[in-house]
Design a protein around this motif. Structure first.
Motif, PDB file in Angstrom:
ATOM      1  N   PHE A 232       2.315  -6.825   2.248  1.00  0.00           N
ATOM      2  CA  PHE A 232       1.830  -5.539   1.735  1.00  0.00           C
ATOM      3  C   PHE A 232       1.331  -4.623   2.845  1.00  0.00           C
ATOM      4  N   GLY A 233       1.866  -4.767   4.039  1.00  0.00           N
ATOM      5  CA  GLY A 233       1.461  -3.913   5.147  1.00  0.00           C
ATOM      6  C   GLY A 233       2.126  -2.553   5.076  1.00  0.00           C
ATOM      7  N   GLU A 234       1.915  -1.759   6.123  1.00  0.00           N
ATOM      8  CA  GLU A 234       2.417  -0.391   6.140  1.00  0.00           C
ATOM      9  C   GLU A 234       3.937  -0.314   6.184  1.00  0.00           C
ATOM     10  N   GLY A 235       4.590  -1.416   6.542  1.00  0.00           N
ATOM     11  CA  GLY A 235       6.040  -1.366   6.696  1.00  0.00           C
ATOM     12  C   GLY A 235       6.840  -1.772   5.479  1.00  0.00           C
ATOM     13  N   ILE A 236       6.188  -2.052   4.343  1.00  0.00           N
ATOM     14  CA  ILE A 236       6.923  -2.568   3.193  1.00  0.00           C
ATOM     15  C   ILE A 236       7.988  -1.587   2.703  1.00  0.00           C
TER      16      ILE A 236
ATOM     17  N   LEU B  52      11.023 -10.023  -3.874  1.00  0.00           N
ATOM     18  CA  LEU B  52       9.853  -9.922  -3.010  1.00  0.00           C
ATOM     19  C   LEU B  52       9.092 -11.244  -3.042  1.00  0.00           C
ATOM     20  N   LEU B  53       8.741 -11.754  -1.875  1.00  0.00           N
ATOM     21  CA  LEU B  53       7.944 -12.981  -1.793  1.00  0.00           C
ATOM     22  C   LEU B  53       6.655 -12.691  -1.041  1.00  0.00           C
TER      23      LEU B  53
ATOM     24  N   LEU C 108      -4.639  -9.862  -7.222  1.00  0.00           N
ATOM     25  CA  LEU C 108      -4.375  -8.685  -6.392  1.00  0.00           C
ATOM     26  C   LEU C 108      -2.901  -8.620  -5.989  1.00  0.00           C
ATOM     27  N   ALA C 109      -2.334  -9.779  -5.671  1.00  0.00           N
ATOM     28  CA  ALA C 109      -0.928  -9.825  -5.265  1.00  0.00           C
ATOM     29  C   ALA C 109      -0.013  -9.428  -6.418  1.00  0.00           C
ATOM     30  N   VAL C 110      -0.292  -9.946  -7.609  1.00  0.00           N
ATOM     31  CA  VAL C 110       0.524  -9.610  -8.785  1.00  0.00           C
ATOM     32  C   VAL C 110       0.468  -8.110  -9.052  1.00  0.00           C
TER      33      VAL C 110
ATOM     34  N   GLU D 144       3.383  -2.965  -8.767  1.00  0.00           N
ATOM     35  CA  GLU D 144       3.404  -1.557  -8.352  1.00  0.00           C
ATOM     36  C   GLU D 144       4.648  -1.254  -7.519  1.00  0.00           C
ATOM     37  N   ILE D 145       4.981  -2.165  -6.612  1.00  0.00           N
ATOM     38  CA  ILE D 145       6.161  -1.963  -5.765  1.00  0.00           C
ATOM     39  C   ILE D 145       7.432  -1.953  -6.605  1.00  0.00           C
TER      40      ILE D 145
END
Length: 296
Positions: free
Chosen positions: A17-21, A41-42, A67-69, A74-75
């Motif tokens: 979930f960094g800036e490069g996703i 996505l993993l 939080l990950a879910v 969202e993505i």
């Protein structure tokens, strides 16, 4: 139960979930079109020790999973109109191990990983995972280190070595050519006064590709003391969109130098890098269970 032939092709995107996703996803979607594949996505939850002071293990795992879910959904929602199916899965433990296991169990076409904006200890941890995935993966691995402004990938640079063939890359390139018809630049670095050998080798490989129907092929011999620096310098002044490399397992001192070249290119390349380890046998292991929104 579906047979292997009936399975939906998949491309695995490992994300923190960094800036490069967003940029990593753009690259993955490009190749999903090529393979008519689904993007998976993993996210791997690796619990840092300092956080254990504030949460019990159970509470911490639950909170991080929630939080990950939320972020994964969202993505997926923000990319649902791109014409490519995107799903997600979550695992717990060592990132590189879970990435390799997921890639094998899903029988993915490739793995895409972003390492943008990582510095110091943060890069050392992620970089180690990326390096291990590249060395052990049975499929191509694409790394994205900077913002991708162009995903046309109309000019592909194949970095080749006369000591090895490019059988696996040639096969993969055939698929890519049929979809996107790129210009292919074969590049060889002459570091041992072997310019003539490089030129002969490149001419042979070019003829082989032309016979396959890949006609837009150019060759370049670079001269320098460092393979990685020569490749990176060439990228900086050329119009290539992506570099493809085969990595070959070696032992001892040779392995150290090979690792240095690979890491230098991966870390410093301003364009995505596709790495492929030829003749790598698939690992065997027991079943790993995931929290996910798709069946394996």
């Amino acid at each position: 139960m579906k047979t292997n032939k009936e399975r939906q092709k998949k491309i695995l995107v490992a994300t923190e979930f960094g800036e490069g996703i967003e940029h990593t996803l753009r690259v993955a979607i490009k190749f999903a079109v090529m393979h008519d594949a689904e993007v998976v996505l993993l996210h791997v939850n690796e619990l840092p020790m300092p956080m254990a002071e504030f949460f019990s293990n159970e509470d911490l795992v639950k909170k991080r999973k929630e939080l990950a879910v939320k972020r994964l959904n969202e993505i997926v929602d923000s990319h649902k109109d791109l014409g490519v199916k995107i799903s997600w899965m979550i695992a717990e433990g060592k990132p590189y191990k879970n990435i390799l296991i997921a890639a094998e169990e899903l029988m993915v076409e490739m793995i895409v990983m972003g390492i943008m904006g990582k510095h110091g200890k943060e890069y050392a941890m992620l970089g180690s995972n990326v390096h291990k995935v590249i060395r052990k993966a049975t499929c191509p691995v694409i790394t994205v280190t900077e913002k991708v402004t162009n995903t046309d990938f109309g000019r592909i640079m194949l970095a080749v070595d006369p000591e090895f063939g490019i059988r696996e890359l040639r096969s993969f390139l055939q698929q890519y050519h049929e979809k996107f018809n790129p210009v292919v630049e074969l590049v060889c670095v002459a570091v041992k006064d072997n310019e003539e050998e490089c030129e002969t080798y490149l001419a042979h490989q070019k003829n082989s590709l032309v016979k396959q129907g890949i006609e837009s092929v150019v060759t370049t011999v670079l001269r320098g003391f460092s393979v990685s620096n020569s490749l990176l310098d060439h990228i900086a002044v050329s119009d290539v969109d992506m570099i493809w490399m085969e990595t070959h397992g070696r032992k001892g001192l040779a392995n150290f130098f090979l690792g240095s070249i690979t890491e230098d290119v991966l870390v410093n390349s301003p364009i995505p890098v596709l790495s492929l380890h030829p003749e790598r046998e698939a690992p065997t292991h027991g079943k790993t269970y995931y929290h996910e929104n798709l069946p394996i």
